[in-house]
Design a protein around this motif. Structure first.
Motif, mmCIF file in Angstrom:
data_model
loop_
_atom_site.group_PDB
_atom_site.id
_atom_site.type_symbol
_atom_site.label_atom_id
_atom_site.label_comp_id
_atom_site.label_asym_id
_atom_site.label_seq_id
_atom_site.Cartn_x
_atom_site.Cartn_y
_atom_site.Cartn_z
ATOM 1 N N LYS A 1 0.849 -1.186 0.000
ATOM 2 C CA LYS A 1 0.000 0.000 0.000
ATOM 3 C C LYS A 1 0.885 1.237 0.000
ATOM 4 O O LYS A 1 1.908 1.292 0.672
ATOM 5 C CB LYS A 1 -0.898 -0.018 1.237
ATOM 6 C CG LYS A 1 -2.047 0.963 1.210
ATOM 7 C CD LYS A 1 -2.853 0.913 2.510
ATOM 8 C CE LYS A 1 -3.519 -0.419 2.729
ATOM 9 N NZ LYS A 1 -4.468 -0.368 3.879
ATOM 10 N N SER A 2 0.497 2.241 -0.762
ATOM 11 C CA SER A 2 1.277 3.483 -0.831
ATOM 12 C C SER A 2 0.976 4.336 0.395
ATOM 13 O O SER A 2 0.222 5.303 0.326
ATOM 14 C CB SER A 2 0.928 4.253 -2.114
ATOM 15 O OG SER A 2 1.277 3.504 -3.253
ATOM 16 N N ASP A 3 1.583 3.965 1.510
ATOM 17 C CA ASP A 3 1.317 4.694 2.740
ATOM 18 C C ASP A 3 2.522 5.551 3.118
ATOM 19 O O ASP A 3 3.584 5.493 2.495
ATOM 20 C CB ASP A 3 0.907 3.749 3.871
ATOM 21 C CG ASP A 3 1.994 2.763 4.284
ATOM 22 O OD1 ASP A 3 3.152 3.191 4.465
ATOM 23 O OD2 ASP A 3 1.685 1.567 4.447
ATOM 24 N N ALA A 4 2.343 6.361 4.152
ATOM 25 C CA ALA A 4 3.369 7.341 4.513
ATOM 26 C C ALA A 4 4.560 6.713 5.222
ATOM 27 O O ALA A 4 5.612 7.346 5.325
ATOM 28 C CB ALA A 4 2.759 8.434 5.392
ATOM 29 N N GLU A 5 4.426 5.498 5.705
ATOM 30 C CA GLU A 5 5.610 4.787 6.210
ATOM 31 C C GLU A 5 6.476 4.324 5.045
ATOM 32 O O GLU A 5 7.684 4.587 4.993
ATOM 33 C CB GLU A 5 5.201 3.579 7.049
ATOM 34 C CG GLU A 5 6.399 2.747 7.500
ATOM 35 C CD GLU A 5 6.064 1.294 7.820
ATOM 36 O OE1 GLU A 5 6.974 0.452 7.667
ATOM 37 O OE2 GLU A 5 4.922 0.997 8.220
ATOM 38 N N VAL A 6 5.854 3.647 4.080
ATOM 39 C CA VAL A 6 6.596 3.046 2.978
ATOM 40 C C VAL A 6 7.223 4.104 2.071
ATOM 41 O O VAL A 6 8.400 4.002 1.692
ATOM 42 C CB VAL A 6 5.662 2.121 2.160
ATOM 43 C CG1 VAL A 6 6.355 1.612 0.896
ATOM 44 C CG2 VAL A 6 5.202 0.950 3.020
ATOM 45 N N PHE A 7 6.464 5.149 1.735
ATOM 46 C CA PHE A 7 6.936 6.125 0.761
ATOM 47 C C PHE A 7 7.306 7.469 1.364
ATOM 48 O O PHE A 7 7.687 8.385 0.641
ATOM 49 C CB PHE A 7 5.881 6.323 -0.334
ATOM 50 C CG PHE A 7 5.822 5.189 -1.316
ATOM 51 C CD1 PHE A 7 6.876 4.307 -1.448
ATOM 52 C CD2 PHE A 7 4.701 5.011 -2.101
ATOM 53 C CE1 PHE A 7 6.825 3.267 -2.365
ATOM 54 C CE2 PHE A 7 4.641 3.976 -3.024
ATOM 55 C CZ PHE A 7 5.701 3.090 -3.158
ATOM 56 N N GLY A 8 7.184 7.601 2.679
ATOM 57 C CA GLY A 8 7.592 8.819 3.350
ATOM 58 C C GLY A 8 8.726 8.580 4.321
ATOM 59 O O GLY A 8 9.868 8.975 4.118
#
Length: 532
Positions: free
Chosen positions: A207-214
């Motif tokens: 999922k493009s979430d703020a942990e993975v992509f932030g």
């Protein structure tokens, strides 16, 4: 006391995105997250664990206007609310940035235009690997680039729904979706198109979430640090009250103090307001940055209805959240006011009903709930929640959040529900068989569902009627910024996450300029997951 260039409080759509944008500057950055990393475990995909046992609902107690305690549906983890969101990454409509007349009130204008934030929408779509198709949605605002990845395909039953909608004269479109999916090369796709996405954590990090992509890309830089289990309890200022000097943190039960040249609050609309209110000083007696008495006011969270229609034929769809309809976004038949957005939500499972409506389903046999789930086609109806000064966050018992709220736009919400109901006969559904589902909510307390919370620290040009300026800096403090959905003057009728991400990037460019740091070349976060 440890000192930094920037401290960011909260790691969700606003804070996590900002951290990634500032990371390559070389400036010393501290991320403070009150929760921990969300555990990757088989229970991530269990509807019983997620919806019945509330395994990932963080312990917190808020109070309603009558002083009655309730548990909000909040998620205090690295990545914030994005860890369990449905990854529907919509842009607000161009008109949403201006004043809009609704049946039950006014949606106010923003201090920035769509054209000013548009480049950051494009950057956010690239950073969060959004899938979509331009040109299908007649309300879609102009964009400077195509979606970075192709639209997620419809499964057969949803394709039939799309065809039926088009045949009836509507304009269905492929919903913009932030997942790490490569349909042309599934052996190398991170996402597997499972049924446990919307409202679930993803153990695959698909999922493009703020942990993975932030947060994770930010932490690849040695100048960025993350402290978990670190709840900020107070901000202290200099004697003049013109700048924040100290961030006071409860770290695993003991007090720690940090300082930075720039302080950014991104704890979510309710908790950001709470932090400012409980940081009152002699110079700021009503709360930090609250000379306007606007901190905590204008709380919004969308007038949303999760409903299911019973299909005449079974609905074997697995990944259902691929379609949207905005034909009624600005007006409807015989209703010359905005109504809202219709989109799909995650496919019903029997255990979801047990969790969402425990009393109503207590005596229902499991086979009956499973049969309903097999035939369910699930919709999410979202109507704009209008900002009202009396809808507000204040401090309750022990400094806890007290949330006073009344519905602000009920006529439009009711009209949108009946609009969908009137269409069912043309869509292969049992006419009139539309059942309310309270997705993400075990309790029937409406204000407990806070996934789309916004407002409370609105930005604007007038310090008398807003908390922040157009750069999201507090009018009254030289170094305090707020970059979550707290700053929204209005919420529109689509999911707010992408706007929070885009605005964080916009403010991030302002902060880079303020610090004399160069903006790094934008790249797709997490590498090239998918073939273009």
């Amino acid at each position: 006391m440890d000192s930094y260039d920037v401290i960011i409080i909260g790691t969700g759509a606003g804070g996590g995105t900002l951290a990634r944008h500032l990371a390559a500057s070389g400036k010393r950055i501290l991320l403070l997250e009150r929760g921990d990393w969300l555990p990757r475990e088989p229970a991530n995909w269990s509807a019983a664990d997620v919806f019945i046992d509330n395994r990932y609902i963080s312990p917190d107690t808020w109070y309603n206007a009558d002083g009655k305690p309730f548990q909000p549906q909040v998620h205090y983890f690295v990545g914030g609310a994005t860890k369990l969101y449905g990854a529907a990454l919509y842009r607000l409509r161009r008109e949403d940035f201006g004043q809009l007349q609704h049946h039950d009130g006014i949606s106010p204008a923003w201090p920035i235009t769509y054209e000013q934030i548009e480049p950051y929408y494009t950057l956010a779509e690239q950073m969060y690997q959004v899938h979509g198709a331009r040109g299908e949605d007649p309300t879609e605002p102009p964009a400077s680039a195509a979606y970075p990845f192709p639209a997620v395909s419809h499964e057969p039953r949803i394709q039939q729904l799309s065809d039926d909608l088009a045949a009836a004269g509507y304009h269905p479109f492929h919903a913009p979706c932030g997942i790490r999916l490569n349909e042309t090369n599934m052996p190398y796709s991170v996402c597997v198109r499972c049924e446990s996405c919307d409202g679930f954590p993803c153990p695959l990090h698909a999922k493009s979430d703020a942990e993975v992509f932030g947060v994770r890309p930010a932490l690849e830089q040695s100048n960025v640090e993350l402290l978990t289990h670190a709840e900020v309890v107070r901000l202290e200022t200099n004697a003049a009250g013109t700048a924040v000097t100290t961030v006071v943190v409860d770290h695993e039960g003991h007090e720690e103090r940090y300082s930075a040249d720039i302080i950014v609050v991104a704890a979510g609309a309710a908790n950001s307001a709470k932090l400012l209110l409980q940081s009152a000083t002699d110079k700021h007696p009503r709360g930090l940055a609250n000379g306007s008495d606007q901190v905590g006011r204008n709380y919004m969270f969308h007038d949303s209805q999760a409903v299911l229609a019973l299909s005449k034929e079974p609905n074997p769809t697995v990944f259902q959240k691929t379609l949207g309809v905005n034909d009624f976004y600005f007006r409807g038949p015989d209703f010359d006011y905005p109504m809202g957005n219709i989109q799909m939500i995650g496919k019903s499972q029997a255990d979801m009903f047990r969790g969402e409506k425990p009393l109503a389903t207590k005596l229902a046999p499991t086979w009956a709930l499973a049969d309903i789930a097999r035939h369910a086609v699930d919709f999410w109806l979202s109507t704009e929640d209008l900002p009202l000064a009396e809808n507000r966050v204040t401090l309750g018992p022990g400094g806890a959040i007290k949330l006073t709220y009344r519905q602000s736009n009920p006529t439009a919400a009711e009209r949108l529900y009946h609009q969908l109901k009137s269409m069912l006969g043309h869509l292969g559904m049992h006419s009139g068989h539309l059942i309310h589902r309270f997705a993400y909510m075990k309790s029937d307390i409406p204000i407990a569902g806070v996934a789309h919370q916004a407002g409370t620290c609105r930005f604007g040009t007038d310090p008398n009627s807003s908390v922040l300026d157009a750069n999201c800096k507090a009018h009254e403090l030289d170094n305090l910024y707020v970059v979550d959905t707290s700053c929204f003057p209005s919420i529109g009728a689509v999911n707010p996450a992408l706007t929070a991400m885009a605005n964080a990037l916009r403010v991030g460019d302002h902060l880079l300029q303020r610090m004399g740091a160069a903006r790094a070349t934008a790249t797709t976060a997490g590498g090239q997951d998918q073939a273009r």
